[in-house]
Design a protein around this motif. Sequence first.
Motif, PDB file in Angstrom:
ATOM      1  N   PHE A 278       3.385  -1.846   0.606  1.00 19.20           N
ATOM      2  CA  PHE A 278       4.396  -1.834  -0.450  1.00 19.20           C
ATOM      3  C   PHE A 278       3.928  -1.009  -1.642  1.00 19.20           C
ATOM      4  O   PHE A 278       4.718  -0.292  -2.264  1.00 19.20           O
ATOM      5  CB  PHE A 278       4.688  -3.268  -0.874  1.00 19.20           C
ATOM      6  CG  PHE A 278       5.772  -3.401  -1.913  1.00 19.20           C
ATOM      7  CD1 PHE A 278       7.103  -3.504  -1.529  1.00 19.20           C
ATOM      8  CD2 PHE A 278       5.466  -3.429  -3.259  1.00 19.20           C
ATOM      9  CE1 PHE A 278       8.111  -3.627  -2.480  1.00 19.20           C
ATOM     10  CE2 PHE A 278       6.459  -3.548  -4.216  1.00 19.20           C
ATOM     11  CZ  PHE A 278       7.784  -3.652  -3.825  1.00 19.20           C
ATOM     12  N   LEU A 279       2.637  -1.107  -1.953  1.00 15.34           N
ATOM     13  CA  LEU A 279       2.076  -0.385  -3.096  1.00 15.34           C
ATOM     14  C   LEU A 279       1.677   1.047  -2.748  1.00 15.34           C
ATOM     15  O   LEU A 279       1.202   1.783  -3.627  1.00 15.34           O
ATOM     16  CB  LEU A 279       0.853  -1.133  -3.634  1.00 15.34           C
ATOM     17  CG  LEU A 279       1.107  -2.529  -4.200  1.00 15.34           C
ATOM     18  CD1 LEU A 279      -0.207  -3.192  -4.596  1.00 15.34           C
ATOM     19  CD2 LEU A 279       2.051  -2.465  -5.396  1.00 15.34           C
ATOM     20  N   GLY A 280       1.818   1.424  -1.477  1.00 17.74           N
ATOM     21  CA  GLY A 280       1.439   2.771  -1.066  1.00 17.74           C
ATOM     22  C   GLY A 280      -0.019   2.919  -0.725  1.00 17.74           C
ATOM     23  O   GLY A 280      -0.526   4.044  -0.619  1.00 17.74           O
ATOM     24  N   LEU A 281      -0.731   1.809  -0.515  1.00 14.11           N
ATOM     25  CA  LEU A 281      -2.164   1.840  -0.211  1.00 14.11           C
ATOM     26  C   LEU A 281      -2.459   1.483   1.242  1.00 14.11           C
ATOM     27  O   LEU A 281      -3.621   1.436   1.622  1.00 14.11           O
ATOM     28  CB  LEU A 281      -2.918   0.867  -1.133  1.00 14.11           C
ATOM     29  CG  LEU A 281      -2.864   1.170  -2.629  1.00 14.11           C
ATOM     30  CD1 LEU A 281      -3.509   0.044  -3.426  1.00 14.11           C
ATOM     31  CD2 LEU A 281      -3.569   2.494  -2.917  1.00 14.11           C
ATOM     32  N   GLY A 282      -1.421   1.229   2.019  1.00 15.99           N
ATOM     33  CA  GLY A 282      -1.629   0.834   3.407  1.00 15.99           C
ATOM     34  C   GLY A 282      -1.029   1.848   4.362  1.00 15.99           C
ATOM     35  O   GLY A 282      -1.330   3.038   4.299  1.00 15.99           O
ATOM     36  N   VAL A 283      -0.174   1.368   5.260  1.00 13.63           N
ATOM     37  CA  VAL A 283       0.502   2.248   6.219  1.00 13.63           C
ATOM     38  C   VAL A 283       1.363   3.257   5.456  1.00 13.63           C
ATOM     39  O   VAL A 283       2.082   2.895   4.527  1.00 13.63           O
ATOM     40  CB  VAL A 283       1.372   1.422   7.178  1.00 13.63           C
ATOM     41  CG1 VAL A 283       2.105   2.328   8.158  1.00 13.63           C
ATOM     42  CG2 VAL A 283       0.513   0.403   7.930  1.00 13.63           C
ATOM     43  N   GLN A 284       1.279   4.502   5.879  1.00  9.88           N
ATOM     44  CA  GLN A 284       1.988   5.562   5.163  1.00  9.88           C
ATOM     45  C   GLN A 284       3.255   5.977   5.910  1.00  9.88           C
ATOM     46  O   GLN A 284       3.259   6.048   7.144  1.00  9.88           O
ATOM     47  CB  GLN A 284       1.080   6.783   5.001  1.00  9.88           C
ATOM     48  CG  GLN A 284      -0.158   6.518   4.152  1.00  9.88           C
ATOM     49  CD  GLN A 284       0.214   6.118   2.738  1.00  9.88           C
ATOM     50  OE1 GLN A 284       0.795   6.894   1.992  1.00  9.88           O
ATOM     51  NE2 GLN A 284      -0.129   4.898   2.365  1.00  9.88           N
ATOM     52  N   PRO A 285       4.353   6.224   5.162  1.00  7.86           N
ATOM     53  CA  PRO A 285       5.583   6.729   5.793  1.00  7.86           C
ATOM     54  C   PRO A 285       5.292   8.049   6.510  1.00  7.86           C
ATOM     55  O   PRO A 285       4.414   8.802   6.086  1.00  7.86           O
ATOM     56  CB  PRO A 285       6.524   6.921   4.610  1.00  7.86           C
ATOM     57  CG  PRO A 285       5.967   6.066   3.523  1.00  7.86           C
ATOM     58  CD  PRO A 285       4.486   6.061   3.720  1.00  7.86           C
ATOM     59  N   PRO A 286       6.007   8.353   7.595  1.00  6.65           N
ATOM     60  CA  PRO A 286       7.161   7.620   8.155  1.00  6.65           C
ATOM     61  C   PRO A 286       6.790   6.512   9.137  1.00  6.65           C
ATOM     62  O   PRO A 286       7.678   5.980   9.785  1.00  6.65           O
ATOM     63  CB  PRO A 286       7.939   8.736   8.850  1.00  6.65           C
ATOM     64  CG  PRO A 286       6.870   9.659   9.344  1.00  6.65           C
ATOM     65  CD  PRO A 286       5.796   9.638   8.281  1.00  6.65           C
ATOM     66  N   THR A 287       5.499   6.198   9.274  1.00  8.61           N
ATOM     67  CA  THR A 287       5.117   5.112  10.176  1.00  8.61           C
ATOM     68  C   THR A 287       5.750   3.809   9.706  1.00  8.61           C
ATOM     69  O   THR A 287       5.617   3.444   8.535  1.00  8.61           O
ATOM     70  CB  THR A 287       3.585   4.955  10.200  1.00  8.61           C
ATOM     71  OG1 THR A 287       3.004   6.193  10.602  1.00  8.61           O
ATOM     72  CG2 THR A 287       3.178   3.864  11.176  1.00  8.61           C
ATOM     73  N   PRO A 288       6.449   3.091  10.570  1.00 10.57           N
ATOM     74  CA  PRO A 288       7.129   1.854  10.134  1.00 10.57           C
ATOM     75  C   PRO A 288       6.131   0.768   9.754  1.00 10.57           C
ATOM     76  O   PRO A 288       5.118   0.569  10.417  1.00 10.57           O
ATOM     77  CB  PRO A 288       7.941   1.436  11.375  1.00 10.57           C
ATOM     78  CG  PRO A 288       8.019   2.652  12.235  1.00 10.57           C
ATOM     79  CD  PRO A 288       6.764   3.420  11.976  1.00 10.57           C
TER      80      PRO A 288
END
Length: 289
Positions: A228-238
């Motif tokens: 959610f904060l942009g520190l984990g899985v990166q778009p476009p990966t769901p």
Amino acid sequence: MTQPVADLPRVSGSRRVLSRLLRHRTGVVGLVLSVLFVLIALAAPLIAPADPAAVNFDHVLQQPSLAAPLGSDELGRDQLARVFYGIRASIVVGVLSVLLAVVVAVPLGLVAGYYRGIVDSVVSRITDTLLAFPFLVLAVGLAAVLGASMLNAAIAIGLSQVPNLIRVVRGETLRLAGEDYVTASVAAGARGTTAMFRHILPNAVNALLVQITVAIPQAIIGEALLSFLGLGVQPPTPSLGVMLSSAQTYFAQAPWLVVFPGIAVVLATLGFNLLGDGLRDALDPKGNR
């Protein structure tokens, strides 16, 4: 004629624990939910109705319907497929982070609890210092240092869970180290590593299993927060966290973009927490037969 005791059928410990777990109502609910989410994670490529990354501008923000049970997002991507793949990401990060935490925490907890002295003092002080930081704050800080990716998120969450697991393993080691079978083993010439990994660790597995079922939902929440904060899985990966983050702008217009990923996070964490409660009661030797 009385049947000899040695010939009487015995119920194995695992079967007894499973039987007690199946009689635990909330534990059964947690078991069903946990198994369901694990199966979804494993079978996501097979059961997803569409490619989660396929953009279709003709179906932007489509409401839930028979063709798209959970609707579509701002790029026309199938929301059900993205939820399935988001669950997969959450389970993968949860499992990897807990495995990392176990690999790091178990040896440290055993050594600190068995040898005590200066080793215990050093490990305990470091553990107490890390426990002073809330789990999510520590995970966010580590993820910010390591960089944004699924693997780094798993590492950050796993390292953040190490202090709690060290405390559990150390406490069990302190309790079990004074048992007669451990003392007799040491008196017979067994080394410290033998006493720890052959006699203490197998008897500490119950407490460790319960703690693991508590750590997995923490990891799922942690992954959602970091993404959610942009520190984990990166778009476009769901990812459930990524989906919740991108849905903020469209909440009033398309509330289903928030509702369904949120429900998935809630049910996943609830399932593992209920399973942990059921396992704790089922593994309790003082519980009712």
